[in-house]
Motif scaffolding. Structure first.
Motif, PDB file in Angstrom:
ATOM      1  N   GLY A  81       0.797  -1.214   0.000  1.00  0.00           N
ATOM      2  CA  GLY A  81       0.000   0.000   0.000  1.00  0.00           C
ATOM      3  C   GLY A  81       0.829   1.262   0.000  1.00  0.00           C
ATOM      4  O   GLY A  81       0.321   2.354  -0.309  1.00  0.00           O
ATOM      5  N   SER A  82       2.117   1.137   0.318  1.00  0.00           N
ATOM      6  CA  SER A  82       2.985   2.319   0.294  1.00  0.00           C
ATOM      7  C   SER A  82       3.117   2.878  -1.124  1.00  0.00           C
ATOM      8  O   SER A  82       3.407   4.059  -1.307  1.00  0.00           O
ATOM      9  N   VAL A  83       2.906   2.028  -2.131  1.00  0.00           N
ATOM     10  CA  VAL A  83       2.949   2.499  -3.528  1.00  0.00           C
ATOM     11  C   VAL A  83       1.824   3.505  -3.754  1.00  0.00           C
ATOM     12  O   VAL A  83       2.024   4.549  -4.387  1.00  0.00           O
ATOM     13  N   LEU A  84       0.638   3.196  -3.234  1.00  0.00           N
ATOM     14  CA  LEU A  84      -0.490   4.116  -3.366  1.00  0.00           C
ATOM     15  C   LEU A  84      -0.203   5.426  -2.638  1.00  0.00           C
ATOM     16  O   LEU A  84      -0.480   6.512  -3.161  1.00  0.00           O
ATOM     17  N   ALA A  85       0.370   5.322  -1.440  1.00  0.00           N
ATOM     18  CA  ALA A  85       0.694   6.534  -0.675  1.00  0.00           C
ATOM     19  C   ALA A  85       1.691   7.400  -1.435  1.00  0.00           C
ATOM     20  O   ALA A  85       1.544   8.630  -1.499  1.00  0.00           O
ATOM     21  N   LYS A  86       2.687   6.768  -2.029  1.00  0.00           N
ATOM     22  CA  LYS A  86       3.718   7.505  -2.776  1.00  0.00           C
ATOM     23  C   LYS A  86       3.115   8.175  -4.011  1.00  0.00           C
ATOM     24  O   LYS A  86       3.416   9.332  -4.318  1.00  0.00           O
ATOM     25  N   LEU A  87       2.252   7.446  -4.724  1.00  0.00           N
ATOM     26  CA  LEU A  87       1.634   8.007  -5.921  1.00  0.00           C
ATOM     27  C   LEU A  87       0.689   9.153  -5.569  1.00  0.00           C
ATOM     28  O   LEU A  87       0.603  10.152  -6.300  1.00  0.00           O
ATOM     29  N   SER A  88      -0.023   9.028  -4.463  1.00  0.00           N
ATOM     30  CA  SER A  88      -0.971  10.064  -4.068  1.00  0.00           C
ATOM     31  C   SER A  88      -0.279  11.380  -3.766  1.00  0.00           C
ATOM     32  O   SER A  88      -0.861  12.459  -3.956  1.00  0.00           O
ATOM     33  N   GLU A  89       0.960  11.307  -3.304  1.00  0.00           N
ATOM     34  CA  GLU A  89       1.705  12.513  -2.943  1.00  0.00           C
ATOM     35  C   GLU A  89       2.640  12.985  -4.048  1.00  0.00           C
ATOM     36  O   GLU A  89       3.308  14.011  -3.898  1.00  0.00           O
ATOM     37  N   ASP A  90       2.675  12.255  -5.162  1.00  0.00           N
ATOM     38  CA  ASP A  90       3.571  12.611  -6.262  1.00  0.00           C
ATOM     39  C   ASP A  90       3.037  13.849  -6.982  1.00  0.00           C
ATOM     40  O   ASP A  90       1.870  13.863  -7.421  1.00  0.00           O
ATOM     41  N   ALA A  96      -4.534   9.364  -7.822  1.00  0.00           N
ATOM     42  CA  ALA A  96      -4.249   7.927  -7.855  1.00  0.00           C
ATOM     43  C   ALA A  96      -5.356   7.233  -7.083  1.00  0.00           C
ATOM     44  O   ALA A  96      -5.571   7.518  -5.898  1.00  0.00           O
ATOM     45  N   ALA A  97      -6.086   6.356  -7.754  1.00  0.00           N
ATOM     46  CA  ALA A  97      -7.238   5.702  -7.143  1.00  0.00           C
ATOM     47  C   ALA A  97      -6.989   4.206  -7.006  1.00  0.00           C
ATOM     48  O   ALA A  97      -6.726   3.521  -8.001  1.00  0.00           O
ATOM     49  N   PRO A  98      -7.070   3.683  -5.792  1.00  0.00           N
ATOM     50  CA  PRO A  98      -6.916   2.233  -5.613  1.00  0.00           C
ATOM     51  C   PRO A  98      -8.186   1.521  -6.033  1.00  0.00           C
ATOM     52  O   PRO A  98      -9.272   2.107  -6.066  1.00  0.00           O
ATOM     53  N   VAL A  99      -8.067   0.257  -6.379  1.00  0.00           N
ATOM     54  CA  VAL A  99      -9.236  -0.582  -6.640  1.00  0.00           C
ATOM     55  C   VAL A  99      -9.058  -1.885  -5.872  1.00  0.00           C
ATOM     56  O   VAL A  99      -7.981  -2.475  -5.865  1.00  0.00           O
ATOM     57  N   GLY A 100     -10.102  -2.306  -5.217  1.00  0.00           N
ATOM     58  CA  GLY A 100     -10.081  -3.559  -4.476  1.00  0.00           C
ATOM     59  C   GLY A 100     -11.203  -4.459  -4.946  1.00  0.00           C
ATOM     60  O   GLY A 100     -12.372  -4.064  -4.949  1.00  0.00           O
ATOM     61  N   PHE A 101     -10.850  -5.667  -5.392  1.00  0.00           N
ATOM     62  CA  PHE A 101     -11.830  -6.598  -5.937  1.00  0.00           C
ATOM     63  C   PHE A 101     -12.104  -7.726  -4.940  1.00  0.00           C
ATOM     64  O   PHE A 101     -11.493  -7.792  -3.892  1.00  0.00           O
ATOM     65  N   GLY A 102     -12.984  -8.627  -5.308  1.00  0.00           N
ATOM     66  CA  GLY A 102     -13.184  -9.848  -4.549  1.00  0.00           C
ATOM     67  C   GLY A 102     -14.597 -10.058  -4.070  1.00  0.00           C
ATOM     68  O   GLY A 102     -15.036 -11.189  -3.904  1.00  0.00           O
ATOM     69  N   ASP A 103     -15.347  -8.979  -3.809  1.00  0.00           N
ATOM     70  CA  ASP A 103     -16.715  -9.119  -3.331  1.00  0.00           C
ATOM     71  C   ASP A 103     -17.702  -8.944  -4.481  1.00  0.00           C
ATOM     72  O   ASP A 103     -17.378  -8.384  -5.535  1.00  0.00           O
ATOM     73  N   ARG A 192     -11.853   1.975   1.852  1.00  0.00           N
ATOM     74  CA  ARG A 192     -11.607   1.688   3.267  1.00  0.00           C
ATOM     75  C   ARG A 192     -12.683   0.762   3.841  1.00  0.00           C
ATOM     76  O   ARG A 192     -12.416  -0.016   4.765  1.00  0.00           O
ATOM     77  N   ALA A 193     -13.876   0.832   3.319  1.00  0.00           N
ATOM     78  CA  ALA A 193     -14.919  -0.098   3.756  1.00  0.00           C
ATOM     79  C   ALA A 193     -14.554  -1.527   3.374  1.00  0.00           C
ATOM     80  O   ALA A 193     -14.755  -2.466   4.144  1.00  0.00           O
ATOM     81  N   VAL A 194     -13.997  -1.684   2.173  1.00  0.00           N
ATOM     82  CA  VAL A 194     -13.563  -3.014   1.725  1.00  0.00           C
ATOM     83  C   VAL A 194     -12.446  -3.521   2.614  1.00  0.00           C
ATOM     84  O   VAL A 194     -12.437  -4.686   3.027  1.00  0.00           O
ATOM     85  N   TRP A 195     -11.477  -2.654   2.920  1.00  0.00           N
ATOM     86  CA  TRP A 195     -10.377  -3.064   3.779  1.00  0.00           C
ATOM     87  C   TRP A 195     -10.876  -3.473   5.161  1.00  0.00           C
ATOM     88  O   TRP A 195     -10.494  -4.499   5.702  1.00  0.00           O
ATOM     89  N   GLN A 196     -11.736  -2.659   5.759  1.00  0.00           N
ATOM     90  CA  GLN A 196     -12.239  -2.981   7.093  1.00  0.00           C
ATOM     91  C   GLN A 196     -13.088  -4.242   7.078  1.00  0.00           C
ATOM     92  O   GLN A 196     -13.039  -5.053   8.015  1.00  0.00           O
ATOM     93  N   LEU A 247     -15.670   9.371   5.380  1.00  0.00           N
ATOM     94  CA  LEU A 247     -14.619   8.868   4.501  1.00  0.00           C
ATOM     95  C   LEU A 247     -13.254   9.416   4.899  1.00  0.00           C
ATOM     96  O   LEU A 247     -13.131  10.564   5.328  1.00  0.00           O
ATOM     97  N   ASP A 248     -12.252   8.580   4.734  1.00  0.00           N
ATOM     98  CA  ASP A 248     -10.865   9.009   4.919  1.00  0.00           C
ATOM     99  C   ASP A 248     -10.094   8.498   3.715  1.00  0.00           C
ATOM    100  O   ASP A 248      -9.810   7.307   3.604  1.00  0.00           O
ATOM    101  N   GLU A 249      -9.795   9.399   2.788  1.00  0.00           N
ATOM    102  CA  GLU A 249      -9.097   8.996   1.568  1.00  0.00           C
ATOM    103  C   GLU A 249      -7.669   9.502   1.554  1.00  0.00           C
ATOM    104  O   GLU A 249      -7.094   9.770   0.491  1.00  0.00           O
ATOM    105  N   HIS A 250      -7.087   9.602   2.744  1.00  0.00           N
ATOM    106  CA  HIS A 250      -5.660   9.902   2.865  1.00  0.00           C
ATOM    107  C   HIS A 250      -4.934   8.580   3.055  1.00  0.00           C
ATOM    108  O   HIS A 250      -5.280   7.778   3.912  1.00  0.00           O
ATOM    109  N   PHE A 251      -3.921   8.351   2.231  1.00  0.00           N
ATOM    110  CA  PHE A 251      -3.206   7.080   2.263  1.00  0.00           C
ATOM    111  C   PHE A 251      -1.755   7.305   2.692  1.00  0.00           C
ATOM    112  O   PHE A 251      -1.091   8.220   2.207  1.00  0.00           O
ATOM    113  N   ASP A 252      -1.285   6.424   3.586  1.00  0.00           N
ATOM    114  CA  ASP A 252       0.091   6.537   4.080  1.00  0.00           C
ATOM    115  C   ASP A 252       0.775   5.180   3.987  1.00  0.00           C
ATOM    116  O   ASP A 252       0.256   4.259   3.349  1.00  0.00           O
ATOM    117  N   THR A 253       1.914   5.045   4.650  1.00  0.00           N
ATOM    118  CA  THR A 253       2.697   3.809   4.544  1.00  0.00           C
ATOM    119  C   THR A 253       2.009   2.615   5.198  1.00  0.00           C
ATOM    120  O   THR A 253       2.396   1.468   4.959  1.00  0.00           O
TER     121      THR A 253
END
Length: 432
Positions: A81-90, A96-103, A192-196, A247-253
């Motif tokens: 996930g640090s890749v997303l954090a790095k891209l978001s601050e670039d 930079a939008a993450p996508v989470g699949f599976g459900d 973040r809902a998917v992650w939780q 919502l919290d769409e701030h991403f970090d390491t």
């Protein structure tokens, strides 16, 4: 002369109809192949317009594109996930939008992402508003849900033995405008809902990695990993997700691991620099358009093969029709001889025989275009119903040249039996 030709064709309407059908079917095959190949190229290219750059874990470029752009379920590895954090601050990145699949829910994929990505897909919603809480959801235009409807997510799919999540029920707050892409059949929720929901929030993503179907499918083949997945599933049932949380769409390491990030670079130069920077041992960056171009090359090879078969079929059909026509002219020697005996000039006889055959070619060609167009429309409608990707069936300028070549061929082929009608003298023809 036209009336004579039409009257003659009515006398032999059974044979004329058979010739028209044979020509129509051979032409329809070529038209269907050409139009459908073009529809796939146009539809997939338009579906990928909003995806400038994809970043995922090292692996298959094609699989990354098909999963992230076309939402095809597949085993995608997860990246840090640090890749997303790095891209978001670039500073070179617009977003930079993450996508989470599976459900899934009622057969529709549930995809975790961000407000920015929903806005990029559908700048103006067809109705409602973009999600503002963890329990909100925005649906694609083809998802048969109403605003305020409840969505109960399921891990995986029912036919694959997936289990229902009881920790959170999403509420539909908005519907996207039609995009002509696979996302029209998707349910978009806060990442973040998917992650939780999967016990991945705030732990770097190591608690529960089956957020993608592919990971779960891979784990299924290993007993030890399956046991770990069962424990993760049990944690799912014990996890409580606060649907009313903001919502919290701030991403970090500490951001959980993710299958892919959709990146919108600010400039073309930035896009190429980012792609080069994120192509390494652990990450992969691709331009979906480039991946599709390679797929088109393969598709073009298949199209060339099918067209070669179609052209070969047309040659065989034309040869058979030519042979039958020559035999038919031979059987009509007495009629032709009578025409010439009553003073009909040779060019009139040639025009009559040529006109009959050319009319058959023209009718078969027109019918073939209609059948081919209809078949391509049917195939595209079937694909669209399955994938939601709009497959535009349309003719192009280069099709005119192909039609012109067919017309020239029909003119030349029709002359052969017409000239054969003049081989015999009127007296010999009448005695035949």
């Amino acid at each position: 002369m036209i009336r004579f030709i039409l009257a003659d064709l009515r006398r032999f309407k059974g044979g004329a109809l058979a010739v028209i059908v044979l020509i129509a079917l051979s032409v329809a095959l070529s038209v269907t192949v050409t139009l459908q190949e073009r529809a796939v190229r146009l539809g997939s290219a338009r579906a990928a317009e909003n995806f400038d750059l994809l970043v995922g874990a090292a692996g298959s470029e094609t699989q990354l594109t098909l999963s992230a752009v076309f939402l095809q379920p597949s085993p995608l590895p997860l990246m840090s996930g640090s890749v997303l954090a790095k891209l978001s601050e670039d500073p070179r990145v617009d977003f930079a939008a993450p996508v989470g699949f599976g459900d899934s829910a009622d057969g529709y994929p549930v995809v975790g992402t961000t407000v920015q990505f929903v806005s990029a897909l559908s700048p103006t919603l067809a109705e409602g508003a973009i999600f503002a809480r963890l329990g909100d959801a925005v649906i694609g235009s083809d998802v048969p849900k109403r605003l305020g409807a409840q969505i109960k997510p399921m891990h995986g799919a029912a036919d694959e033995g997936g289990h229902a999540h009881t920790e959170l029920v999403y509420e539909v707050t908005g519907r996207m405008a039609p995009t002509g892409t696979a996302w029209d059949r998707a349910i978009l929720v806060p990442i973040r809902a998917v992650w939780q929901l999967h016990g991945m929030a705030g732990d770097g993503g190591h608690a529960h990695d089956h957020v993608t179907e592919g990971t779960a499918a891979t784990d299924h083949h290993h007993a030890g990993e399956a046991s770990e997945r069962s424990a993760a599933d049990e944690r799912d049932r014990e996890t409580h997700v606060e649907g009313d949380a903001a919502l919290d769409e701030h991403f970090d390491t500490d951001t959980p691991r993710i299958p892919a990030v959709l990146v919108k670079p600010k400039t073309v130069a930035d896009a190429y620099r980012l792609r080069q920077e994120y192509r390494g041992e652990t990450t992969l960056a691709v331009f979906p358009a480039e991946v599709l171009t390679r797929l088109y090359a393969t598709l073009g090879d298949v199209r060339s093969l099918l067209l070669a078969i179609a052209i070969g079929t047309q040659v065989i059909v034309i040869a058979a029709i030519l042979l039958v026509t020559i035999m038919h002219v031979g059987a009509r020697q007495r009629q032709i001889g009578a025409l010439r005996a009553f003073g009909a000039p040779g060019r009139a006889v040639v025009a009559i025989v040529w006109g009959e055959l050319f009319l058959l070619f023209f009718a078969g060609f027109g019918l073939g275009i209609l059948i081919g167009y209809g078949a391509a429309q049917l195939i595209s409608a079937t694909v669209t119903a399955t994938t939601a990707i709009r497959m535009p069936v349309e003719f192009a300028r280069e099709d005119v040249s192909l039609a012109a070549w067919f017309g020239v061929l029909a003119v030349l082929v029709s002359i052969v039996p017409a000239l054969s009608a003049l081989r015999l003298s009127p007296a010999t023809a009448l005695r035949a």
